[in-house]
Design a protein around this motif. Structure first.
Motif, PDB file in Angstrom:
ATOM      1  N   VAL A 237      44.122  43.125  40.537  1.00  0.00           N
ATOM      2  CA  VAL A 237      42.815  42.989  40.617  1.00  0.00           C
ATOM      3  C   VAL A 237      42.120  44.051  40.422  1.00  0.00           C
ATOM      4  O   VAL A 237      42.306  45.135  40.856  1.00  0.00           O
ATOM      5  N   SER A 238      40.760  43.047  40.512  1.00  0.00           N
ATOM      6  CA  SER A 238      39.598  44.841  40.108  1.00  0.00           C
ATOM      7  C   SER A 238      38.984  43.866  41.059  1.00  0.00           C
ATOM      8  O   SER A 238      38.245  42.165  40.616  1.00  0.00           O
ATOM      9  N   VAL A 239      37.465  44.023  40.703  1.00  0.00           N
ATOM     10  CA  VAL A 239      35.873  43.446  41.922  1.00  0.00           C
ATOM     11  C   VAL A 239      35.043  44.072  40.364  1.00  0.00           C
ATOM     12  O   VAL A 239      34.334  45.355  40.978  1.00  0.00           O
ATOM     13  N   ASN A 240      34.443  43.326  39.870  1.00  0.00           N
ATOM     14  CA  ASN A 240      32.964  44.021  39.468  1.00  0.00           C
ATOM     15  C   ASN A 240      31.823  43.143  39.929  1.00  0.00           C
ATOM     16  O   ASN A 240      31.630  41.794  39.073  1.00  0.00           O
ATOM     17  N   GLU A 241      30.523  43.554  40.200  1.00  0.00           N
ATOM     18  CA  GLU A 241      28.921  42.936  40.060  1.00  0.00           C
ATOM     19  C   GLU A 241      30.176  41.708  41.254  1.00  0.00           C
ATOM     20  O   GLU A 241      29.305  40.332  40.423  1.00  0.00           O
ATOM     21  N   ASN A 242      30.619  41.494  42.422  1.00  0.00           N
ATOM     22  CA  ASN A 242      31.030  40.625  42.466  1.00  0.00           C
ATOM     23  C   ASN A 242      31.833  39.727  42.696  1.00  0.00           C
ATOM     24  O   ASN A 242      32.250  38.481  42.493  1.00  0.00           O
ATOM     25  N   VAL A 243      32.211  39.808  41.369  1.00  0.00           N
ATOM     26  CA  VAL A 243      33.893  38.993  40.604  1.00  0.00           C
ATOM     27  C   VAL A 243      34.484  39.304  40.501  1.00  0.00           C
ATOM     28  O   VAL A 243      35.074  40.709  39.865  1.00  0.00           O
ATOM     29  N   CYS A 244      35.744  38.828  41.163  1.00  0.00           N
ATOM     30  CA  CYS A 244      37.516  39.504  41.594  1.00  0.00           C
ATOM     31  C   CYS A 244      37.711  38.951  40.016  1.00  0.00           C
ATOM     32  O   CYS A 244      38.202  37.882  39.644  1.00  0.00           O
ATOM     33  N   GLU A 274      36.243  34.561  50.540  1.00  0.00           N
ATOM     34  CA  GLU A 274      35.353  34.932  52.257  1.00  0.00           C
ATOM     35  C   GLU A 274      35.826  36.172  52.548  1.00  0.00           C
ATOM     36  O   GLU A 274      35.495  36.958  53.538  1.00  0.00           O
ATOM     37  N   LEU A 275      35.837  37.411  51.727  1.00  0.00           N
ATOM     38  CA  LEU A 275      35.707  38.172  51.326  1.00  0.00           C
ATOM     39  C   LEU A 275      34.140  38.644  51.143  1.00  0.00           C
ATOM     40  O   LEU A 275      33.820  38.052  49.800  1.00  0.00           O
ATOM     41  N   THR A 276      34.254  39.783  51.893  1.00  0.00           N
ATOM     42  CA  THR A 276      32.699  40.204  51.623  1.00  0.00           C
ATOM     43  C   THR A 276      32.481  40.889  49.748  1.00  0.00           C
ATOM     44  O   THR A 276      32.879  41.399  49.432  1.00  0.00           O
ATOM     45  N   GLY A 277      31.223  40.840  49.044  1.00  0.00           N
ATOM     46  CA  GLY A 277      31.489  40.848  48.693  1.00  0.00           C
ATOM     47  C   GLY A 277      31.383  40.526  47.132  1.00  0.00           C
ATOM     48  O   GLY A 277      31.475  40.825  46.120  1.00  0.00           O
ATOM     49  N   ILE A 278      32.280  39.304  47.354  1.00  0.00           N
ATOM     50  CA  ILE A 278      33.064  38.172  46.455  1.00  0.00           C
ATOM     51  C   ILE A 278      32.351  36.550  46.567  1.00  0.00           C
ATOM     52  O   ILE A 278      32.556  35.895  47.343  1.00  0.00           O
TER      53      ILE A 278
END
Length: 315
Positions: A237-244, A274-278
């Motif tokens: 799992v990773s997050v980059n520029e609001n994309v999970c 629902e999470l902030t930033g995604i």
């Protein structure tokens, strides 16, 4: 199995409770250890039950079984002058223990399973961290009602070591509580419904991974059905520029639950959103996006939250 228990808590609780109270409240971090004395940490919980609080306890007890019973009694009886509470719920009754080589088996009644998942995880960690300080005890295994303790996925928790709960040297308070909004389906498998859930998790585990683990474990609210097969494994799992970015194993494609094709996808997407930033979710299977879920939904696109699949009642 009860015949194998080494000690009767009922016979020793009153004596040990007094001893533990004196040893805990009388210990000072500046006093040197007396000859034959050894220091241990008893792990309690803070008043908000969101983290563990270690408290030094000193004893000259050397017999392994006596020491285990002594530490367990201290674990279960918090001194009145400490601003803490016991990790074990009052509804859970400790019934004894058994040792087998390096494994310590702890036995509780079925009241142990009445603890909320967050507190139970902390209780589990506190028990293991307290008791694996005893020389010769490397692992702890918990039984409830003569059955092995199960996790939320219905699998035995098994033997636990202190390293299972600590990710760094100073990480004794490594758990926090997070409120999640998770989307599961109804009996028809055609709509998604929100379930609010407070989850206790390690601070080093990302909220995105916690969401996925909780989705895979299934709903707790009556009337809701799971959206993901419990055999699914999250590989990354990773997050980059609001994309999970998610990477599942092959079990994700063979999700055999009787739900509409879009339900598993948007259970994940709407829950993570629902999470902030995604704002979007990209799904891969074994590192590849060049395939379709159930031969109907291509994965080579980033999915966005879709309110059309959410039912009217989100309570």
């Amino acid at each position: 199995m009860k015949r194998l228990w080494k000690w009767s808590v009922l016979l020793t609780a009153l004596l040990l409770a007094g001893v533990c109270s004196l040893a805990l409240t009388g210990c000072s971090g500046t006093r040197e250890l007396e000859e034959g004395e050894k220091a241990y940490q008893i792990y309690y919980l803070n008043t908000a039950t969101t983290r563990m609080v270690p408290q030094e306890y000193r004893t000259k007890t050397q017999d392994t079984d006596q020491l285990i019973e002594e530490l367990m009694d201290c674990f279960r009886h918090v001194p009145a002058d400490l601003d803490c509470q016991g990790a074990l719920s009052d509804k859970a009754v400790y019934q004894g223990f058994r040792r087998d080589d390096m494994v310590l088996y702890l036995f509780f009644d079925n009241g142990y399973t009445s603890m909320k998942s967050g507190r139970e995880i902390l209780c589990r960690a506190a028990l293991v961290k307290t008791l694996t300080q005893v020389e010769g005890v490397d692992y702890v295994s918990i039984y409830t009602g003569d059955q092995p303790l199960m996790n939320t996925a219905g699998m035995p928790v098994g033997m636990m070591s202190a390293s299972d709960f600590v990710d760094s040297v100073s990480d004794v308070n490594a758990y926090e509580s997070t409120e999640l909004t998770l989307y599961f389906t109804d009996q028809s498998g055609e709509k998604l419904y929100a379930e609010k859930r407070n989850v206790m998790h390690n601070i080093n585990t990302s909220a995105e991974k916690v969401v996925l683990e909780e989705l895979i474990s299934g709903p707790e609210q009556w009337g809701l059905k799971p959206t993901l097969d419990p055999s699914i494994k999250v590989l990354n799992v990773s997050v980059n520029e609001n994309v999970c970015y998610l990477n599942f194993d092959g079990a994700f494609l063979s999700n055999a639950l009787e739900v509409k094709d879009y339900i598993p996808i948007y259970s994940i997407v709407n829950s993570l959103s629902e999470l902030t930033g995604i704002s979007r979710v990209q799904i891969a299977v074994n590192g590849s996006q060049e395939m379709s879920f159930r031969d109907s939904i291509p994965l080579n696109t980033a999915f966005e939250r879709n309110l059309d699949y959410i039912g009217g009642n989100e309570n």
